[in-house]
Scaffold this motif. Structure first.
Motif, PDB file in Angstrom:
ATOM      1  N   LEU A  96      19.515   8.933  87.895  1.00 44.78           N
ATOM      2  CA  LEU A  96      19.289   7.482  87.841  1.00 44.78           C
ATOM      3  C   LEU A  96      18.601   7.063  86.543  1.00 44.78           C
ATOM      4  O   LEU A  96      18.223   5.912  86.383  1.00 44.78           O
ATOM      5  CB  LEU A  96      18.465   7.036  89.049  1.00 44.78           C
ATOM      6  CG  LEU A  96      19.155   7.221  90.409  1.00 44.78           C
ATOM      7  CD1 LEU A  96      18.172   6.984  91.550  1.00 44.78           C
ATOM      8  CD2 LEU A  96      20.352   6.286  90.519  1.00 44.78           C
ATOM      9  N   HIS A  97      18.410   8.011  85.634  1.00 45.24           N
ATOM     10  CA  HIS A  97      17.844   7.792  84.295  1.00 45.24           C
ATOM     11  C   HIS A  97      16.408   7.282  84.319  1.00 45.24           C
ATOM     12  O   HIS A  97      16.011   6.498  83.461  1.00 45.24           O
ATOM     13  CB  HIS A  97      18.740   6.850  83.478  1.00 45.24           C
ATOM     14  CG  HIS A  97      20.150   7.330  83.385  1.00 45.24           C
ATOM     15  ND1 HIS A  97      20.519   8.429  82.644  1.00 45.24           N
ATOM     16  CD2 HIS A  97      21.290   6.875  83.986  1.00 45.24           C
ATOM     17  CE1 HIS A  97      21.818   8.627  82.775  1.00 45.24           C
ATOM     18  NE2 HIS A  97      22.316   7.707  83.591  1.00 45.24           N
ATOM     19  N   PHE A  98      15.624   7.742  85.285  1.00 44.82           N
ATOM     20  CA  PHE A  98      14.202   7.412  85.301  1.00 44.82           C
ATOM     21  C   PHE A  98      13.506   8.198  84.194  1.00 44.82           C
ATOM     22  O   PHE A  98      13.801   9.370  83.984  1.00 44.82           O
ATOM     23  CB  PHE A  98      13.550   7.761  86.643  1.00 44.82           C
ATOM     24  CG  PHE A  98      13.929   6.836  87.764  1.00 44.82           C
ATOM     25  CD1 PHE A  98      13.675   5.479  87.704  1.00 44.82           C
ATOM     26  CD2 PHE A  98      14.533   7.346  88.908  1.00 44.82           C
ATOM     27  CE1 PHE A  98      14.013   4.649  88.747  1.00 44.82           C
ATOM     28  CE2 PHE A  98      14.871   6.522  89.955  1.00 44.82           C
ATOM     29  CZ  PHE A  98      14.620   5.161  89.874  1.00 44.82           C
ATOM     30  N   GLN A  99      12.578   7.548  83.509  1.00 39.41           N
ATOM     31  CA  GLN A  99      11.777   8.237  82.501  1.00 39.41           C
ATOM     32  C   GLN A  99      10.345   8.438  82.974  1.00 39.41           C
ATOM     33  O   GLN A  99       9.730   9.443  82.687  1.00 39.41           O
ATOM     34  CB  GLN A  99      11.776   7.449  81.184  1.00 39.41           C
ATOM     35  CG  GLN A  99      13.092   7.534  80.447  1.00 39.41           C
ATOM     36  CD  GLN A  99      13.416   8.976  80.062  1.00 39.41           C
ATOM     37  OE1 GLN A  99      12.603   9.667  79.482  1.00 39.41           O
ATOM     38  NE2 GLN A  99      14.618   9.437  80.408  1.00 39.41           N
ATOM     39  N   ASP A 100       9.815   7.442  83.688  1.00 38.67           N
ATOM     40  CA  ASP A 100       8.463   7.510  84.222  1.00 38.67           C
ATOM     41  C   ASP A 100       8.563   7.690  85.728  1.00 38.67           C
ATOM     42  O   ASP A 100       9.295   6.960  86.389  1.00 38.67           O
ATOM     43  CB  ASP A 100       7.674   6.245  83.901  1.00 38.67           C
ATOM     44  CG  ASP A 100       7.516   6.045  82.408  1.00 38.67           C
ATOM     45  OD1 ASP A 100       7.423   4.888  81.981  1.00 38.67           O
ATOM     46  OD2 ASP A 100       7.478   7.044  81.665  1.00 38.67           O
ATOM     47  N   LEU A 101       7.799   8.640  86.244  1.00 42.47           N
ATOM     48  CA  LEU A 101       7.959   8.965  87.650  1.00 42.47           C
ATOM     49  C   LEU A 101       6.630   9.395  88.254  1.00 42.47           C
ATOM     50  O   LEU A 101       5.902  10.184  87.663  1.00 42.47           O
ATOM     51  CB  LEU A 101       8.982  10.106  87.770  1.00 42.47           C
ATOM     52  CG  LEU A 101       9.569  10.429  89.124  1.00 42.47           C
ATOM     53  CD1 LEU A 101      10.358   9.248  89.670  1.00 42.47           C
ATOM     54  CD2 LEU A 101      10.469  11.653  89.022  1.00 42.47           C
ATOM     55  N   ASP A 102       6.296   8.846  89.409  1.00 44.84           N
ATOM     56  CA  ASP A 102       5.179   9.308  90.221  1.00 44.84           C
ATOM     57  C   ASP A 102       5.785  10.023  91.419  1.00 44.84           C
ATOM     58  O   ASP A 102       6.521   9.417  92.196  1.00 44.84           O
ATOM     59  CB  ASP A 102       4.315   8.144  90.725  1.00 44.84           C
ATOM     60  CG  ASP A 102       3.390   7.613  89.664  1.00 44.84           C
ATOM     61  OD1 ASP A 102       2.934   8.413  88.826  1.00 44.84           O
ATOM     62  OD2 ASP A 102       3.104   6.399  89.658  1.00 44.84           O
ATOM     63  N   VAL A 103       5.461  11.299  91.560  1.00 41.18           N
ATOM     64  CA  VAL A 103       5.996  12.109  92.645  1.00 41.18           C
ATOM     65  C   VAL A 103       4.879  12.367  93.642  1.00 41.18           C
ATOM     66  O   VAL A 103       3.786  12.777  93.268  1.00 41.18           O
ATOM     67  CB  VAL A 103       6.541  13.461  92.123  1.00 41.18           C
ATOM     68  CG1 VAL A 103       7.052  14.315  93.262  1.00 41.18           C
ATOM     69  CG2 VAL A 103       7.621  13.223  91.085  1.00 41.18           C
TER      70      VAL A 103
END
Length: 165
Positions: A96-103
């Motif tokens: 989905l081309h996410f660059q910033d992610l909180d997992v």
């Protein structure tokens, strides 16, 4: 055996007892080794205090060095699905081309290994861990957290067993 749950006062940094529990060991439990009794106390205390432990940051204080043995134990094959789920989630975020992610996750093992706090020693898990780390590096900004912790409070669980060594 017994357990005390304590909370640190943010101002004085002193611990205050907030909960005590105790249990008499069954006859067969009294025949356990010291390490087995300590493990029994830890499992019993975490089951009884689960509602406190899941919502707070926990510090375990113990007078037994052999507890280190528990944390050096080789991971079980049941952890493979945890790695696979984490990898699938990161691959979906990449697609989905996410660059910033909180997992957020509930596997302390995967979170601590991915964040570099713990090392993977099980030969079966090393390829999963290596691939997971390579995926993490592909994101611009990624943070991995446990959703069961509350960073604003510190609770300590002190476990002890009432027996003669």
């Amino acid at each position: 055996m017994g357990c005390m749950l304590a909370q640190q006062d943010p101002e004085s940094k002193r611990e205050r007892a907030i909960y005590f529990i105790s249990k008499k060991m069954l006859e067969y439990e009294q025949k356990y080794t010291i390490l087995e009794k300590t493990c029994l106390a830890l499992v019993w205390a975490t089951q009884k205090l689960r509602h406190y432990l899941l919502s707070n940051r926990v510090l375990l204080l113990s007078r037994m060095d052999p507890l280190k043995y528990l944390f050096e134990k080789q991971p079980s094959p049941g952890e493979l699905p945890e790695y696979e789920a984490c990898i699938a989630g990161l691959e979906a975020a990449m697609a989905l081309h996410f660059q910033d992610l909180d997992v957020f996750g509930d596997s302390i093992l995967i979170i601590c290994q991915t964040n570099g706090n713990w090392k993977t020693r099980d030969d079966k898990l090393i390829p999963y861990n290596t691939y997971l780390e390579s995926l993490v590096r592909k994101f611009g900004n990624i943070t991995i957290h446990s959703f069961v912790q509350n960073e604003e409070s510190l609770c300590g669980c002190i476990s002890y067993s009432g027996f003669d060594a």
